[in-house]
Scaffold this motif. Structure first.
Motif, PDB file in Angstrom:
ATOM      1  N   ALA A  54       0.843  -1.208   0.000  1.00 22.12           N
ATOM      2  CA  ALA A  54       0.000   0.000   0.000  1.00 22.12           C
ATOM      3  C   ALA A  54       0.873   1.251   0.000  1.00 22.12           C
ATOM      4  CB  ALA A  54      -0.931  -0.009   1.213  1.00 22.12           C
ATOM      5  N   TYR A  55       1.891   1.266   0.828  1.00 22.84           N
ATOM      6  CA  TYR A  55       2.784   2.428   0.885  1.00 22.84           C
ATOM      7  C   TYR A  55       3.544   2.597  -0.430  1.00 22.84           C
ATOM      8  CZ  TYR A  55       2.223   3.782   5.810  1.00 22.84           C
ATOM      9  OH  TYR A  55       1.746   4.268   7.006  1.00 22.84           O
ATOM     10  N   ARG A  56       3.974   1.487  -1.052  1.00 26.00           N
ATOM     11  CA  ARG A  56       4.671   1.595  -2.349  1.00 26.00           C
ATOM     12  C   ARG A  56       3.769   2.234  -3.392  1.00 26.00           C
ATOM     13  NH1 ARG A  56       6.650  -3.380  -1.171  1.00 26.00           N
ATOM     14  NH2 ARG A  56       5.107  -4.448  -2.442  1.00 26.00           N
ATOM     15  N   LEU A  57       2.505   1.795  -3.437  1.00 26.37           N
ATOM     16  CA  LEU A  57       1.564   2.364  -4.409  1.00 26.37           C
ATOM     17  C   LEU A  57       1.329   3.851  -4.134  1.00 26.37           C
ATOM     18  CD1 LEU A  57      -1.025  -0.564  -4.506  1.00 26.37           C
ATOM     19  CD2 LEU A  57       0.650   0.036  -6.276  1.00 26.37           C
ATOM     20  N   LEU A  58       1.209   4.209  -2.882  1.00 24.46           N
ATOM     21  CA  LEU A  58       1.012   5.618  -2.514  1.00 24.46           C
ATOM     22  C   LEU A  58       2.243   6.456  -2.867  1.00 24.46           C
ATOM     23  CD1 LEU A  58      -0.753   4.971   0.882  1.00 24.46           C
ATOM     24  CD2 LEU A  58      -1.772   6.193  -1.061  1.00 24.46           C
ATOM     25  N   LYS A  59       3.409   5.873  -2.693  1.00 30.47           N
ATOM     26  CA  LYS A  59       4.646   6.587  -3.032  1.00 30.47           C
ATOM     27  C   LYS A  59       4.766   6.775  -4.548  1.00 30.47           C
ATOM     28  CE  LYS A  59       9.556   6.705  -2.166  1.00 30.47           C
ATOM     29  NZ  LYS A  59      10.710   6.057  -1.579  1.00 30.47           N
ATOM     30  N   ILE A  60       4.432   5.742  -5.316  1.00 26.03           N
ATOM     31  CA  ILE A  60       4.471   5.839  -6.774  1.00 26.03           C
ATOM     32  C   ILE A  60       3.552   6.956  -7.258  1.00 26.03           C
ATOM     33  CG2 ILE A  60       3.754   4.652  -8.900  1.00 26.03           C
ATOM     34  CD1 ILE A  60       4.828   2.053  -7.576  1.00 26.03           C
ATOM     35  N   ASP A  61       2.389   7.080  -6.629  1.00 23.49           N
ATOM     36  CA  ASP A  61       1.414   8.118  -6.990  1.00 23.49           C
ATOM     37  C   ASP A  61       1.734   9.479  -6.376  1.00 23.49           C
ATOM     38  OD1 ASP A  61      -0.005   6.283  -8.472  1.00 23.49           O
ATOM     39  OD2 ASP A  61      -1.459   5.859  -6.891  1.00 23.49           O
ATOM     40  N   ALA A  62       2.871   9.580  -5.676  1.00 22.91           N
ATOM     41  CA  ALA A  62       3.326  10.831  -5.042  1.00 22.91           C
ATOM     42  C   ALA A  62       2.333  11.353  -4.004  1.00 22.91           C
ATOM     43  CB  ALA A  62       3.635  11.899  -6.094  1.00 22.91           C
ATOM     44  N   ILE A  63       1.641  10.443  -3.349  1.00 16.68           N
ATOM     45  CA  ILE A  63       0.706  10.830  -2.304  1.00 16.68           C
ATOM     46  C   ILE A  63       1.422  10.857  -0.960  1.00 16.68           C
ATOM     47  CG2 ILE A  63      -1.419  10.135  -1.108  1.00 16.68           C
ATOM     48  CD1 ILE A  63      -2.255   8.978  -3.910  1.00 16.68           C
ATOM     49  N   ILE A  64       2.428  10.010  -0.821  1.00 18.98           N
ATOM     50  CA  ILE A  64       3.234  10.021   0.391  1.00 18.98           C
ATOM     51  C   ILE A  64       4.701  10.152   0.022  1.00 18.98           C
ATOM     52  CG2 ILE A  64       1.561   8.647   1.696  1.00 18.98           C
ATOM     53  CD1 ILE A  64       3.523   6.250   1.401  1.00 18.98           C
ATOM     54  N   GLU A  65       5.491  10.545   1.013  1.00 16.99           N
ATOM     55  CA  GLU A  65       6.940  10.638   0.866  1.00 16.99           C
ATOM     56  C   GLU A  65       7.560   9.872   2.023  1.00 16.99           C
ATOM     57  OE1 GLU A  65       7.733  15.010  -0.897  1.00 16.99           O
ATOM     58  OE2 GLU A  65       6.857  14.972   1.120  1.00 16.99           O
ATOM     59  N   THR A  66       8.646   9.183   1.759  1.00 19.89           N
ATOM     60  CA  THR A  66       9.353   8.484   2.825  1.00 19.89           C
ATOM     61  C   THR A  66      10.743   9.087   2.980  1.00 19.89           C
ATOM     62  OG1 THR A  66      10.111   6.784   1.291  1.00 19.89           O
ATOM     63  CG2 THR A  66       8.092   6.324   2.516  1.00 19.89           C
ATOM     64  N   PHE A  67      11.161   9.181   4.225  1.00 17.46           N
ATOM     65  CA  PHE A  67      12.454   9.782   4.549  1.00 17.46           C
ATOM     66  C   PHE A  67      13.250   8.875   5.473  1.00 17.46           C
ATOM     67  CE2 PHE A  67       9.575  13.303   3.634  1.00 17.46           C
ATOM     68  CZ  PHE A  67      10.297  13.978   2.652  1.00 17.46           C
ATOM     69  N   GLY A  68      13.371   7.620   5.086  1.00 12.27           N
ATOM     70  CA  GLY A  68      14.169   6.678   5.871  1.00 12.27           C
ATOM     71  C   GLY A  68      13.734   6.632   7.322  1.00 12.27           C
ATOM     72  N   ARG A  69      14.691   6.855   8.222  1.00 10.98           N
ATOM     73  CA  ARG A  69      14.412   6.793   9.660  1.00 10.98           C
ATOM     74  C   ARG A  69      13.510   7.925  10.141  1.00 10.98           C
ATOM     75  NH1 ARG A  69      17.341   3.160  12.584  1.00 10.98           N
ATOM     76  NH2 ARG A  69      19.051   2.164  11.475  1.00 10.98           N
ATOM     77  N   ARG A  70      13.410   9.009   9.383  1.00  8.88           N
ATOM     78  CA  ARG A  70      12.534  10.126   9.780  1.00  8.88           C
ATOM     79  C   ARG A  70      11.069   9.758   9.655  1.00  8.88           C
ATOM     80  NH1 ARG A  70      13.868  14.839   6.308  1.00  8.88           N
ATOM     81  NH2 ARG A  70      11.779  15.423   6.951  1.00  8.88           N
ATOM     82  N   GLY A  71      10.740   8.816   8.760  1.00 11.34           N
ATOM     83  CA  GLY A  71       9.373   8.342   8.661  1.00 11.34           C
ATOM     84  C   GLY A  71       8.719   8.579   7.318  1.00 11.34           C
ATOM     85  N   THR A  72       7.418   8.360   7.312  1.00  8.43           N
ATOM     86  CA  THR A  72       6.585   8.488   6.124  1.00  8.43           C
ATOM     87  C   THR A  72       5.557   9.567   6.378  1.00  8.43           C
ATOM     88  OG1 THR A  72       6.911   6.151   5.614  1.00  8.43           O
ATOM     89  CG2 THR A  72       5.026   7.234   4.583  1.00  8.43           C
ATOM     90  N   PHE A  73       5.377  10.451   5.385  1.00  6.89           N
ATOM     91  CA  PHE A  73       4.511  11.608   5.545  1.00  6.89           C
ATOM     92  C   PHE A  73       3.640  11.797   4.311  1.00  6.89           C
ATOM     93  CE2 PHE A  73       8.365  12.147   7.915  1.00  6.89           C
ATOM     94  CZ  PHE A  73       7.945  12.638   9.141  1.00  6.89           C
TER      95      PHE A  73
END
Length: 118
Positions: A54-73
């Motif tokens: 789910a997170y991969r699909l959201l990231k592909i669609d630029a709905i979420i961003e991940t920043f490693g240890r800082r987290g997902t936003f």
């Protein structure tokens, strides 16, 4: 978020759609932190790989961003549905122009296609 185990929609898609809806409806503002993949999986009672999908699909669609240890936003990109429609419309306009189709014909073709799906 909730997962409906009786739904024919896969859990990863249920998660993805709930995040998209949350962004569109203003429940998830840009910059809102999201749970880790493991925490999301535990909260929803789904497999870690399902939450990761789910997170991969959201990231592909630029709905979420991940920043490693800082987290997902939630990304600061605006309404994901409006973005997708604008992108599709721009691509259609380029195709129509490359085929030499005039604006009225291109618009009536879209109206016809929309009418057949309603």
């Amino acid at each position: 978020m909730r997962i409906d185990p009786e739904s024919p929609v896969p859990p990863s898609e249920q998660v993805r759609q709930q995040v998209v809806d949350g962004v569109r409806e203003g429940r998830f503002a840009a910059g809102t932190p999201l749970p880790t993949v493991r925490a999301l999986a535990a909260d929803l009672g789904i497999a870690v790989n399902t939450a990761a999908r789910a997170y991969r699909l959201l990231k592909i669609d630029a709905i979420i961003e991940t920043f490693g240890r800082r987290g997902t936003f939630v990304a600061a990109q605006g309404d994901p549905v409006a973005r997708a429609l604008q992108s599709a419309a721009a691509e259609y306009a380029r195709l129509a122009a490359s085929l030499g189709v005039d604006q009225d014909t291109a618009l009536s073709t879209v109206a016809s296609a929309l009418g057949s799906r309603l």
